[in-house]
Design a protein around this motif. Structure first.
Motif, PDB file in Angstrom:
ATOM      1  N   ALA A   1      35.243  50.957  69.839  1.00 63.28           N
ATOM      2  CA  ALA A   1      34.536  52.233  69.988  1.00 63.28           C
ATOM      3  C   ALA A   1      34.835  53.146  68.804  1.00 63.28           C
ATOM      4  CB  ALA A   1      34.941  52.891  71.298  1.00 63.28           C
ATOM      5  N   ARG A   2      36.066  53.080  68.309  1.00 60.18           N
ATOM      6  CA  ARG A   2      36.468  53.973  67.204  1.00 60.18           C
ATOM      7  C   ARG A   2      36.250  53.359  65.826  1.00 60.18           C
ATOM      8  NH1 ARG A   2      42.145  56.176  69.802  1.00 60.18           N
ATOM      9  NH2 ARG A   2      41.201  57.260  71.560  1.00 60.18           N
ATOM     10  N   GLU A   3      35.603  52.230  65.789  1.00 59.35           N
ATOM     11  CA  GLU A   3      35.265  51.562  64.519  1.00 59.35           C
ATOM     12  C   GLU A   3      36.490  51.322  63.636  1.00 59.35           C
ATOM     13  OE1 GLU A   3      32.021  53.721  62.768  1.00 59.35           O
ATOM     14  OE2 GLU A   3      30.793  53.487  64.559  1.00 59.35           O
ATOM     15  N   GLU A   4      37.508  50.684  64.240  1.00 56.65           N
ATOM     16  CA  GLU A   4      38.734  50.403  63.494  1.00 56.65           C
ATOM     17  C   GLU A   4      38.705  49.037  62.802  1.00 56.65           C
ATOM     18  OE1 GLU A   4      41.450  53.032  66.593  1.00 56.65           O
ATOM     19  OE2 GLU A   4      41.698  50.867  66.530  1.00 56.65           O
ATOM     20  N   PHE A   5      37.599  48.309  62.921  1.00 53.51           N
ATOM     21  CA  PHE A   5      37.534  46.978  62.322  1.00 53.51           C
ATOM     22  C   PHE A   5      36.935  47.029  60.924  1.00 53.51           C
ATOM     23  CE2 PHE A   5      38.052  46.422  66.783  1.00 53.51           C
ATOM     24  CZ  PHE A   5      38.970  45.384  66.854  1.00 53.51           C
ATOM     25  N   ARG A   6      37.397  46.142  60.069  1.00 52.06           N
ATOM     26  CA  ARG A   6      36.938  46.059  58.681  1.00 52.06           C
ATOM     27  C   ARG A   6      36.624  44.603  58.358  1.00 52.06           C
ATOM     28  NH1 ARG A   6      37.374  50.392  59.498  1.00 52.06           N
ATOM     29  NH2 ARG A   6      38.864  52.016  58.978  1.00 52.06           N
ATOM     30  N   LEU A   7      35.718  44.408  57.418  1.00 53.53           N
ATOM     31  CA  LEU A   7      35.518  43.057  56.903  1.00 53.53           C
ATOM     32  C   LEU A   7      36.077  42.985  55.502  1.00 53.53           C
ATOM     33  CD1 LEU A   7      31.937  41.877  57.934  1.00 53.53           C
ATOM     34  CD2 LEU A   7      34.143  41.346  58.981  1.00 53.53           C
ATOM     35  N   ASN A   8      36.784  41.898  55.219  1.00 52.27           N
ATOM     36  CA  ASN A   8      37.154  41.567  53.857  1.00 52.27           C
ATOM     37  C   ASN A   8      36.390  40.303  53.494  1.00 52.27           C
ATOM     38  OD1 ASN A   8      38.858  43.725  53.593  1.00 52.27           O
ATOM     39  ND2 ASN A   8      40.743  42.537  53.541  1.00 52.27           N
ATOM     40  N   PHE A   9      36.243  40.064  52.201  1.00 51.50           N
ATOM     41  CA  PHE A   9      35.411  38.960  51.753  1.00 51.50           C
ATOM     42  C   PHE A   9      36.184  38.105  50.763  1.00 51.50           C
ATOM     43  CE2 PHE A   9      32.888  42.578  52.976  1.00 51.50           C
ATOM     44  CZ  PHE A   9      31.975  42.026  53.857  1.00 51.50           C
ATOM     45  N   GLN A  10      36.226  36.800  51.042  1.00 59.27           N
ATOM     46  CA  GLN A  10      36.927  35.891  50.131  1.00 59.27           C
ATOM     47  C   GLN A  10      35.910  35.073  49.347  1.00 59.27           C
ATOM     48  OE1 GLN A  10      39.433  32.729  51.751  1.00 59.27           O
ATOM     49  NE2 GLN A  10      40.839  32.969  50.017  1.00 59.27           N
ATOM     50  N   PRO A  11      36.111  34.991  48.014  1.00 60.15           N
ATOM     51  CA  PRO A  11      35.156  34.216  47.217  1.00 60.15           C
ATOM     52  C   PRO A  11      35.225  32.710  47.472  1.00 60.15           C
ATOM     53  CG  PRO A  11      36.916  35.091  45.811  1.00 60.15           C
ATOM     54  CD  PRO A  11      37.148  35.639  47.198  1.00 60.15           C
ATOM     55  N   VAL A  12      34.045  32.080  47.421  1.00 53.62           N
ATOM     56  CA  VAL A  12      33.938  30.620  47.419  1.00 53.62           C
ATOM     57  C   VAL A  12      33.376  30.277  46.037  1.00 53.62           C
ATOM     58  CG1 VAL A  12      32.855  28.604  48.483  1.00 53.62           C
ATOM     59  CG2 VAL A  12      33.462  30.581  49.900  1.00 53.62           C
ATOM     60  N   VAL A  13      34.051  29.374  45.321  1.00 51.37           N
ATOM     61  CA  VAL A  13      33.627  29.097  43.952  1.00 51.37           C
ATOM     62  C   VAL A  13      33.121  27.662  43.768  1.00 51.37           C
ATOM     63  CG1 VAL A  13      35.322  30.774  43.058  1.00 51.37           C
ATOM     64  CG2 VAL A  13      35.858  28.336  43.054  1.00 51.37           C
ATOM     65  N   ASP A  14      32.203  27.536  42.822  1.00 57.02           N
ATOM     66  CA  ASP A  14      31.730  26.228  42.378  1.00 57.02           C
ATOM     67  C   ASP A  14      32.820  25.677  41.459  1.00 57.02           C
ATOM     68  OD1 ASP A  14      30.620  24.183  40.870  1.00 57.02           O
ATOM     69  OD2 ASP A  14      28.649  25.132  40.749  1.00 57.02           O
ATOM     70  N   LEU A  15      33.447  24.567  41.838  1.00 56.69           N
ATOM     71  CA  LEU A  15      34.611  24.087  41.093  1.00 56.69           C
ATOM     72  C   LEU A  15      34.250  23.681  39.663  1.00 56.69           C
ATOM     73  CD1 LEU A  15      36.641  22.058  43.770  1.00 56.69           C
ATOM     74  CD2 LEU A  15      37.042  24.390  42.946  1.00 56.69           C
ATOM     75  N   ALA A  16      33.027  23.192  39.462  1.00 63.76           N
ATOM     76  CA  ALA A  16      32.638  22.738  38.127  1.00 63.76           C
ATOM     77  C   ALA A  16      32.495  23.910  37.153  1.00 63.76           C
ATOM     78  CB  ALA A  16      31.334  21.940  38.197  1.00 63.76           C
ATOM     79  N   SER A  17      31.893  25.007  37.592  1.00 61.52           N
ATOM     80  CA  SER A  17      31.620  26.119  36.676  1.00 61.52           C
ATOM     81  C   SER A  17      32.572  27.299  36.859  1.00 61.52           C
ATOM     82  CB  SER A  17      30.181  26.621  36.903  1.00 61.52           C
ATOM     83  OG  SER A  17      30.071  27.190  38.200  1.00 61.52           O
ATOM     84  N   GLY A  18      33.268  27.340  37.995  1.00 62.58           N
ATOM     85  CA  GLY A  18      34.143  28.473  38.273  1.00 62.58           C
ATOM     86  C   GLY A  18      33.383  29.690  38.802  1.00 62.58           C
ATOM     87  N   ARG A  19      32.070  29.547  38.943  1.00 63.48           N
ATOM     88  CA  ARG A  19      31.233  30.665  39.388  1.00 63.48           C
ATOM     89  C   ARG A  19      31.451  30.950  40.876  1.00 63.48           C
ATOM     90  NH1 ARG A  19      25.660  32.108  40.858  1.00 63.48           N
ATOM     91  NH2 ARG A  19      25.402  30.131  41.942  1.00 63.48           N
ATOM     92  N   ILE A  20      31.448  32.232  41.238  1.00 65.75           N
ATOM     93  CA  ILE A  20      31.490  32.598  42.655  1.00 65.75           C
ATOM     94  C   ILE A  20      30.103  32.376  43.232  1.00 65.75           C
ATOM     95  CG2 ILE A  20      31.833  34.454  44.340  1.00 65.75           C
ATOM     96  CD1 ILE A  20      33.747  35.792  42.369  1.00 65.75           C
ATOM     97  N   VAL A  21      30.009  31.497  44.232  1.00 63.95           N
ATOM     98  CA  VAL A  21      28.688  31.191  44.806  1.00 63.95           C
ATOM     99  C   VAL A  21      28.466  31.848  46.164  1.00 63.95           C
ATOM    100  CG1 VAL A  21      28.284  29.054  43.562  1.00 63.95           C
ATOM    101  CG2 VAL A  21      29.585  29.006  45.702  1.00 63.95           C
ATOM    102  N   GLY A  22      29.550  32.258  46.808  1.00 66.14           N
ATOM    103  CA  GLY A  22      29.392  32.847  48.126  1.00 66.14           C
ATOM    104  C   GLY A  22      30.643  33.579  48.568  1.00 66.14           C
ATOM    105  N   ALA A  23      30.553  34.137  49.769  1.00 74.25           N
ATOM    106  CA  ALA A  23      31.671  34.886  50.336  1.00 74.25           C
ATOM    107  C   ALA A  23      31.880  34.443  51.768  1.00 74.25           C
ATOM    108  CB  ALA A  23      31.359  36.377  50.322  1.00 74.25           C
ATOM    109  N   GLU A  24      33.146  34.472  52.215  1.00 71.89           N
ATOM    110  CA  GLU A  24      33.406  34.315  53.644  1.00 71.89           C
ATOM    111  C   GLU A  24      33.882  35.662  54.175  1.00 71.89           C
ATOM    112  OE1 GLU A  24      36.212  31.295  54.949  1.00 71.89           O
ATOM    113  OE2 GLU A  24      35.893  31.824  57.061  1.00 71.89           O
ATOM    114  N   ALA A  25      33.223  36.143  55.222  1.00 74.24           N
ATOM    115  CA  ALA A  25      33.606  37.404  55.847  1.00 74.24           C
ATOM    116  C   ALA A  25      34.781  37.163  56.785  1.00 74.24           C
ATOM    117  CB  ALA A  25      32.423  37.972  56.627  1.00 74.24           C
ATOM    118  N   LEU A  26      35.852  37.923  56.610  1.00 75.27           N
ATOM    119  CA  LEU A  26      37.052  37.767  57.448  1.00 75.27           C
ATOM    120  C   LEU A  26      37.419  39.131  58.026  1.00 75.27           C
ATOM    121  CD1 LEU A  26      38.816  35.399  54.917  1.00 75.27           C
ATOM    122  CD2 LEU A  26      38.107  34.730  57.235  1.00 75.27           C
ATOM    123  N   VAL A  27      37.492  39.189  59.341  1.00 75.28           N
ATOM    124  CA  VAL A  27      37.681  40.480  60.007  1.00 75.28           C
ATOM    125  C   VAL A  27      39.156  40.887  60.052  1.00 75.28           C
ATOM    126  CG1 VAL A  27      37.852  39.542  62.372  1.00 75.28           C
ATOM    127  CG2 VAL A  27      36.912  41.839  62.026  1.00 75.28           C
TER     128      VAL A  27
END
Ligand code: C2E
Ligand code: MG
Ligand code: MG
Ligand code: MG
Length: 291
Positions: free
Chosen positions: A36-62
């Motif tokens: 109710a008091r909106e005490e939750f937050r999302l953090n985001f962890q990068p997922v990378v393409d191992l060949a290029s090192g590029r960040i291709v996506g994020a995983e949302a972690l509460v």
């Protein structure tokens, strides 16, 4: 004498039980209030393409920023949220917030393929899950193909026809499905054939000792199963360069772990995603900004 002692330990036992039941009830009330008091937050962890090192996506972690308990990691409140049903409103919030963030990053020019959101078994039992998901995607304007749902093998174990239907509906709408913590649950290779899975996430317990010991064999086997079935494969919990080198050499496409980055705030994630080759939108002057 023995009887008295037995009674004594019984009294102690009920006392301890009562205390743990009380702690649990207080925690449940705190969770409810926290929502109710909106005490939750999302953090985001990068997922990378191992060949290029590029960040291709994020995983949302509460995370839960609780006035009473401090910053609480998900393993300490998700199980209780599951038991009490609070996972439904919490999960709704996570999904909406994650989709909204992803849509805003794309609008800001980040080139990202997916936002991954964890779904627990109870969320999966809900009849309206797919309608709700489509609703959130419509509202946030996020393309369904950019949403990835992470489930564990336990969701599939003995899955009712209803759960199977939901997975197919989700996949038909364009949403992708990843099997999280692969290899640690009630695994069955038959699931990979029966359910519309797009991606396997190698559990970090099989990455930990790479390139040594049994982990090398298990990780290699999972990668070859994924490749043979045309599934993407991500290794979780990559902390050391040797682990990364090994996985890359065995054909693992993607990686996630402290070596590349921990889960961070939305603002920090956007900054990371806009670095290096992750810019697609031209800057106002028309030139592509490269760092
Ligand atoms: P998961 O989905 O397997 O997420 C990966 C966990 O591993 C995250 O922990 C992440 O911070 C951690 N991790 C990532 N890289 C490394 C590494 O290199 N080394 C180590 N030691 N750990 C690493 P976190 O954020 O504490 O989340 C724990 C679990 O809680 C998640 O495991 C997921 O099952 C659950 N969870 C998190 N957010 C949500 C959510 O929004 N909904 C639901 N239903 N479950 C969630
Ligand atoms: Mg996950
Ligand atoms: Mg995992
Ligand atoms: Mg896990």
């Amino acid at each position: 004498e023995a009887k008295a002692q037995g009674r004594g330990s019984y009294a102690f036992y009920t006392q301890a039980l009562t205390r743990s039941a009380r702690v649990r009830m207080e925690m449940e009330a705190d969770l409810r209030r926290g929502l109710a008091r909106e005490e939750f937050r999302l953090n985001f962890q990068p997922v990378v393409d191992l060949a290029s090192g590029r960040i291709v996506g994020a995983e949302a972690l509460v995370r839960w920023q609780s006035p009473a308990h401090g910053l609480v990691p998900p393993n300490r409140f998700i199980p209780l949220a599951e038991e009490t049903g609070l996972i439904e409103p919490l999960g709704d919030w996570v999904l909406e917030e994650a989709c909204q963030q992803m849509a805003s990053w794309i609008a800001a020019g980040a080139s990202l393929d997916f936002m991954a959101v964890n779904l627990s078994p109870r969320q999966f039992q809900r009849g309206s899950l797919c309608e709700h998901m489509e609703d959130v995607l419509r509202r946030t304007g996020l393309a369904p193909a950019r949403l990835e749902v992470e489930i564990t093998e336990n969701v599939l174990f003995g899955a009712a026809a209803a759960a199977e239907r939901k997975l197919h509906d989700m996949r038909d709408s364009g949403v992708r499905i990843a099997l999280d913590d692969f290899g640690t649950g009630y695994s069955s290779l038959a699931y990979l054939k029966r359910f519309p899975i797009s991606k396997l996430k190698i559990d970090r317990s099989f990455v930990h000792d790479l390139p040594r010991a049994a982990d090398a064999e298990i990780a290699t086997a999972i990668i070859s199963i994924a490749r043979a079935l045309g599934l993407d494969v991500v290794a979780e919990g990559i902390e050391a360069p040797e682990q990364c080198t090994f996985l890359k050499a065995r054909g693992c496409g993607y990686g996630q772990g402290y070596l590349f980055g921990r889960a961070v705030t939305s603002e920090r994630f956007l900054r990371l995603a806009l670095q290096g080759p992750n810019v697609t939108a031209p800057s106002p002057s028309g030139s592509i900004r490269l760092h």
